[in-house]
Design a protein around this motif. Structure first.
Motif, PDB file in Angstrom:
ATOM      1  N   MET A   1       0.841  -1.192   0.000  1.00  8.55           N
ATOM      2  CA  MET A   1       0.000   0.000   0.000  1.00  8.55           C
ATOM      3  C   MET A   1       0.879   1.245   0.000  1.00  8.55           C
ATOM      4  O   MET A   1       2.015   1.210   0.463  1.00  8.55           O
ATOM      5  CB  MET A   1      -0.913   0.013   1.236  1.00  8.55           C
ATOM      6  CG  MET A   1      -2.002  -1.044   1.185  1.00  8.55           C
ATOM      7  SD  MET A   1      -3.130  -0.932   2.599  1.00  8.55           S
ATOM      8  CE  MET A   1      -2.050  -1.460   3.926  1.00  8.55           C
ATOM      9  N   ARG A   2       0.330   2.338  -0.498  1.00  3.95           N
ATOM     10  CA  ARG A   2       1.015   3.618  -0.358  1.00  3.95           C
ATOM     11  C   ARG A   2       1.151   3.938   1.121  1.00  3.95           C
ATOM     12  O   ARG A   2       0.229   3.696   1.900  1.00  3.95           O
ATOM     13  CB  ARG A   2       0.199   4.709  -1.058  1.00  3.95           C
ATOM     14  CG  ARG A   2       0.218   4.613  -2.567  1.00  3.95           C
ATOM     15  CD  ARG A   2      -1.012   5.234  -3.178  1.00  3.95           C
ATOM     16  NE  ARG A   2      -2.198   4.442  -2.861  1.00  3.95           N
ATOM     17  CZ  ARG A   2      -3.405   4.708  -3.316  1.00  3.95           C
ATOM     18  NH1 ARG A   2      -3.600   5.744  -4.078  1.00  3.95           N
ATOM     19  NH2 ARG A   2      -4.409   3.941  -2.984  1.00  3.95           N
ATOM     20  N   LYS A   3       2.283   4.488   1.503  1.00  8.83           N
ATOM     21  CA  LYS A   3       2.537   4.726   2.937  1.00  8.83           C
ATOM     22  C   LYS A   3       1.915   6.054   3.366  1.00  8.83           C
ATOM     23  O   LYS A   3       2.588   6.989   3.785  1.00  8.83           O
ATOM     24  CB  LYS A   3       4.036   4.685   3.208  1.00  8.83           C
ATOM     25  CG  LYS A   3       4.644   3.313   2.921  1.00  8.83           C
ATOM     26  CD  LYS A   3       6.122   3.267   3.172  1.00  8.83           C
ATOM     27  CE  LYS A   3       6.442   3.284   4.656  1.00  8.83           C
ATOM     28  NZ  LYS A   3       7.887   3.058   4.900  1.00  8.83           N
ATOM     29  N   VAL A   4       0.599   6.118   3.211  1.00  9.24           N
ATOM     30  CA  VAL A   4      -0.184   7.294   3.608  1.00  9.24           C
ATOM     31  C   VAL A   4      -1.265   6.823   4.569  1.00  9.24           C
ATOM     32  O   VAL A   4      -2.113   6.010   4.196  1.00  9.24           O
ATOM     33  CB  VAL A   4      -0.820   7.985   2.383  1.00  9.24           C
ATOM     34  CG1 VAL A   4      -1.618   9.207   2.823  1.00  9.24           C
ATOM     35  CG2 VAL A   4       0.250   8.375   1.371  1.00  9.24           C
ATOM     36  N   ILE A   5      -1.231   7.329   5.793  1.00 12.81           N
ATOM     37  CA  ILE A   5      -2.160   6.878   6.830  1.00 12.81           C
ATOM     38  C   ILE A   5      -3.082   8.024   7.241  1.00 12.81           C
ATOM     39  O   ILE A   5      -2.624   9.141   7.499  1.00 12.81           O
ATOM     40  CB  ILE A   5      -1.385   6.356   8.059  1.00 12.81           C
ATOM     41  CG1 ILE A   5      -0.546   5.143   7.657  1.00 12.81           C
ATOM     42  CG2 ILE A   5      -2.331   5.997   9.192  1.00 12.81           C
ATOM     43  CD1 ILE A   5       0.300   4.588   8.772  1.00 12.81           C
TER      44      ILE A   5
END
Length: 261
Positions: A1-5
């Motif tokens: 996954m994109r590392k955007v939380i």
């Protein structure tokens, strides 16, 4: 996954009042991927610091990690303390709500959205200057205090990709609206059961999927391919190309470095 939380907090409505804190991300098919849940007394510095310290066990601090959040001071404080290497940026939706509440001008929301979502700095500053003209600098000054690098994709130091809002967290809260009236243990049991159902369905869908791409990404790629057929492309050298779009604008694209002028 994109590392955007995406980080968010919402009220627990039942007899035992408090707040449900969540951390979630987009999976490869743009669906909600819940990472962590926590129930606390309120959204304060101590509660958010506790939550981020627990989150650290599964999401380590890193320079390419990005958090999207509303402008709650306790969240900022917790991230700066526990995730000093990570980048953080503002949710565009919350920012638009604040601008609407303060300045009462709906047309500002359109300009703000265009500026924040712009990929190129020149496009950002063109829309930002329009905001200055429309609102006699007052709104522009407010956005500068927020930090232009936190709201504009083109100025952000990290990689937030196309994730500009915390809508995903809002959707998660909506899915849990009924359970937020339950006592804490039944609330968490509801979350566990809901996630079990989600992941079972997604595993079945993934098993049926053909090809390397998820259905949503394949759809986006197809649209981009259709749009790009009107572009003229010429080789410069190696993996560098000159690309001319439909408006006659020239760009230099480097596929090896993944950059575009």
């Amino acid at each position: 996954m994109r590392k955007v939380i995406i980080i968010d907090g919402t009220h627990v409505k039942g007899k035992f009042v408090g707040c449900l804190l969540t951390a979630s991300a987009h999976d490869g098919n743009y669906q909600i991927f819940p990472i962590a849940f926590g129930v606390v007394d309120s959204e304060n510095n101590q509660a958010w610091s506790w939550f981020f310290n627990k989150l650290l066990a599964v999401v380590p601090d890193a320079e390419d990690l990005v958090f999207i959040l509303d402008r709650h001071t306790a969240i900022y404080s917790g991230i700066l303390r526990v995730y000093p290497m990570a980048k953080h940026c503002a949710c565009l939706l919350h920012l638009q709500r604040n601008v609407q509440t303060i300045f009462k001008k709906r047309h500002l929301l359109y300009l703000l959205r265009k500026a924040a979502r712009a990929y190129k700095m020149e496009d950002f500053y063109r829309h930002f200057n329009e905001i200055k003209v429309v609102d006699i600098i007052a709104c522009a000054d407010y956005l500068i205090r927020v930090g232009l690098e936190h709201l504009a994709r083109s100025l952000f130091e990290g990689a937030r990709y196309n994730i500009m809002t915390s809508n995903l967290a809002e959707s998660l809260n909506a899915a849990l609206s009924e359970a937020r009236e339950y006592p804490i243990v039944p609330l968490l049991e509801y979350v566990r059961s809901m996630m079990m159902g989600w992941f079972a369905t997604r595993r079945e869908a993934a098993a049926r999927n053909v090809g390397a791409l998820t259905p949503k990404v394949a759809e986006i790629l197809s649209k981009n391919f259709t749009d790009s057929t009107g572009y003229a492309v010429k080789v410069i050298i190696n993996e560098e190309y000159k690309v001319v779009d439909g408006n006659g604008m020239y760009y230099r694209v480097d596929l090896e470095r993944k950059t575009c002028s």
